[in-house]
Design an enzyme around this catalytic site. Structure first.
Site, PDB file in Angstrom:
ATOM      1  CD  GLU A 169      53.620  26.804 -55.916  1.00 25.48           C
ATOM      2  OE1 GLU A 169      52.984  25.764 -55.667  1.00 25.48           O
ATOM      3  OE2 GLU A 169      53.627  27.793 -55.148  1.00 25.48           O
ATOM      4  CD  GLU A 334      54.849  22.385 -54.087  1.00 25.70           C
ATOM      5  OE1 GLU A 334      53.834  22.801 -53.466  1.00 25.70           O
ATOM      6  OE2 GLU A 334      55.828  23.111 -54.349  1.00 25.70           O
TER       7      GLU A 334
END
Length: 703
Positions: A169, A334
């Site tokens: 991320e 995710e």
């Protein structure tokens, strides 16, 4: 070592005549994030076996495990993860291996504090969170290169490693950087771009408020100022520099991995976050993009009361659309599988029965061919103890795991949709310079937020599938001509090159809609001494004769479009049509410019360009879709209530219609053509009651 069947590869798809990078799989696939370092080794094999029983065949590992590989400086060990990888091999579990650079180990943070990020006034962010490093520290880059080299050399040969995730991320939590290393790197970046101080001073307007630089060492990233109001042109360069730094950091790792990765192992990362040009990132360093989808943020408890008309979890289709703009077929690294929550700062409810299935299908509907869930088991330690996985702390059966059984069945029923392309004839144009300029330009920020929301909700509620298309120097006319309608809500920064490309699109038969404040600035964020809307004037046959930000005391401004009243919120350009092919289509009603043109159309060749002098609320965007006859292109096949989303994917001469019900009550729909629901293999025609949080996947042969 035993072999594992590889289902992953990557390929180039076409967007117009430009290649774009997508995931490519033989079948839709499910996976899950797993953290062997959090659990006793006695659980590993049982966990992997249970995963497979639920249809999870891929695991992502190691993104926060640097210390397990390098417990002290220069001392590398692979024993722990080798033991785990042996179990994974024996269980034929495929692995996405991560570089662990999102969380430098304590020994590194303490011995080399220059690796740490800093806030605006230079105070270092200390160890204890995650993503507390900066991209430009030579020391950190050296240590990152070292750990990535060791991991790639050791784990690329494993036959069950199918891909690599770089970091985790990028730009999450913090997307601005003010360490000493960043200031130094920023100067180097500007020197390479502008060559001379005279050129930099001219382009960045430093003569204003006596900011002129006479030495490169005088230049810093923004620092604390009165009201923290930095030079806006320098702030725009800051955003470009941050993106440049992210891409350099990712590319450093990608180049190392590629030296060791066998054919078929891909390189990706998970996004999407601020101040990153993902198109450049993927083009330069990755094989495709992955996205992390957490629709429960739409139900997060906050101080302000929720808005009645908020689309909540359905809003995540906006982010999925953005991911699809980067890679037409992408993956979810995710996907939400339980309540989200940190010990501080985040609190969401548990998904209601059926919602995880709904969100899985939402991702697939938008082009995701891999769904990896976060996470297998809820952590019993650390900041994320309330961020739930499939298993609760008890490790006992629960209703969410029962739901996963159904998801496995559904995905197996449609697994051959992998590679099917999302179908849209309408696209919203975006570009990174305008997004970043809007960070500091409050006039732009507010109209952008309203219009993004307005167009997304209008497309959703009228069941008009819509794409994003990010403009840059590689986008071609052919790429634009895939769409019948292009909407560029607020191209405040508009170059002559882009305006010429849009003109060619319209000339060939396209319809283009532009909104207020178009063409106000040049590429540096300066407002040139020329009539507005700059390079859009000839394109739209229009001149902006006056303009105003609307006072909060003004009533909602409206425009009369041939007898229909449409909203004209936030900001108003007062227009004048110019040229024989230009026509005033709507006029303002109210305020001091009552009766003045609000909307001008301009015929160019076979197409039409429209300039609307306001922002776009949901009502305004819906009016454009209906009046220009782009709304509900599939209404002859499906009649749906607003509560349902429609998405269409196409492959091998077959359309696949995804109908998603986001409400906790039944939705009444009408199927006007007999089609097969692939999830149940039943034939459907006529009225149909779609269950709460229900999903249909209908198959229509186009032959």
């Amino acid at each position: 070592m035993i072999s594992a069947h590889r289902i992953f590869s990557h390929k180039q798809n076409k967007r117009g005549d430009v290649s774009v990078k997508s995931i490519h799989q033989e079948a839709l696939t499910l996976g899950v994030c797993y953290y062997p370092e959090h659990w006793k080794e006695s659980l590993w094999r049982e966990d992997l076996q249970r995963m497979k029983a639920y249809g999870l065949t891929v695991i992502r590992i190691a993104e926060f495990a640097w210390n397990k590989f390098e417990p002290e400086e220069g001392v590398y060990t692979f024993e722990f993860f080798d033991r785990f990888m042996q179990v994974a091999l024996e269980e034929q579990m495929q692995v996405i291996f991560c570089t662990p650079t999102a969380t430098p180990p304590t020994w590194l943070s303490e011995k080399y504090p220059e690796i740490l990020n800093a806030d605006l006034d230079g105070t270092l962010y200390r160890h204890g969170m995650r993503r507390h490093y900066n991209y430009n520290s030579p020391v950190y880059r050296r240590f990152c290169a070292g750990i990535v080299e060791k991991l790639a050399a050791h784990y690329c040969p494993y036959p069950n490693v199918i891909g690599w995730q770089i970091d985790n991320e990028l730009n999450c939590e913090k997307d601005v950087f003010y360490s000493e290393s960043d200031h130094l790197a920023f100067r180097t970046y500007l020197k390479e771009k502008y060559k001379t101080l005279d050129n930099l001073n001219e382009c960045l307007g430093t003569v204003f408020w006596n900011q002129t630089y006479s030495d490169w060492n005088q230049i810093f990233l923004p620092r604390p100022t009165y009201q923290n109001s930095a030079n806006p042109h320098l702030a725009l360069e800051e955003r470009k520099f941050i993106s440049h730094s992210v891409i350099e950091f990712a590319d450093l790792q990608a180049q190392i991995i590629r030296r060791y990765a066998p054919k078929g192992q891909y390189i990706t990362t998970n996004g999407l976050f601020g101040h990153v040009d993902y198109d450049e990132l993927v083009e330069r360093s990755l094989d495709f993009i992955m996205y992390d989808s957490y629709p429960l943020f739409g139900f997060e408890r906050k101080d302000q009361p929720p808005k009645k008309d908020d689309l909540k979890d359905r809003n995540w289709s906006w982010n999925l659309t953005r991911a699809r703009a980067i890679s037409p077929n992408f993956g979810i690294m995710e996907q939400q599988s339980g309540a989200g929550g940190w010990v501080s700062g985040i609190a969401t409810p548990m998904p209601k029965p059926g919602q995880i299935r709904l969100w899985t299908m939402q991702s697939i509907a938008h082009g995701a061919d891999y769904i990896g869930y976060f996470r297998w088991r809820t952590s019993w330690i650390g900041t994320e103890i309330y961020w739930h996985g499939w298993n609760d702390y008890s490790n006992q059966p629960n209703r969410r795991l029962e739901e996963l059984k159904g998801i496995h069945h559904d995905v197996a029923a449609i697994e051959r949709l992998a590679g099917a392309k999302y179908q849209a004839r309408v696209a919203v144009l975006k570009d990174y310079p305008n997004e970043w300029d809007g960070d500091t330009d409050q006039w732009s920020a507010q109209v952008n937020r309203l219009s993004d929301k307005g167009w997304f909700e209008a497309a959703q509620l009228t069941h008009t599938p819509c794409d994003f298309l990010y403009l840059n120097e590689t986008v071609t006319l052919q790429a634009l001509c895939q769409y019948d309608l292009l909407v560029y809500p607020h191209a405040v920064i508009l170059t002559e090159c882009t305006a010429n490309l849009l003109r060619r699109y319209v000339k060939q038969g396209g319809t283009l809609i532009l909104g207020c404040r178009t063409g106000y600035k040049d590429e540096y964020g300066r407002c040139p001494m020329s009539p507005m809307p700059g390079f859009a004037a000839d394109l739209c046959g229009v001149e902006v004769t006056d303009y105003t930000y609307l006072s909060p005391y003004d009533e909602m401004e409206q425009a009369d479009w041939n007898g229909s009243m449409i909203e004209a919120p936030l900001f108003n350009d007062i227009l004048e049509a110019h040229g024989s092919t230009a026509k005033a289509e709507a006029v303002y009603r109210g305020n001091y410019y009552d009766g003045k043109p609000a909307l001008v159309s301009n015929k160019i060749g076979r197409g039409t360009a429209y300039y609307y002098g306001a922002a776009f609320s949901r009502q305004t965007a819906e009016a454009f879709l209906h009046k220009l006859q782009f709304a509900a292109p599939y209404q002859g096949i499906l009649e749906l209530p607003e509560d349902c989303e429609l998405a269409v994917r196409q492959k091998d001469g077959t359309n696949y219609y995804f109908v998603l019900n986001y409400k906790e009550h039944e939705a009444r729909i009408s199927v006007k053509k007999r089609m097969t629901n692939l999830l149940t293999d039943e034939q459907i025609t006529g009225p149909y009651e779609l269950a709460p949080y229900g999903v249909l996947v209908l198959k229509e042969s186009l032959a």
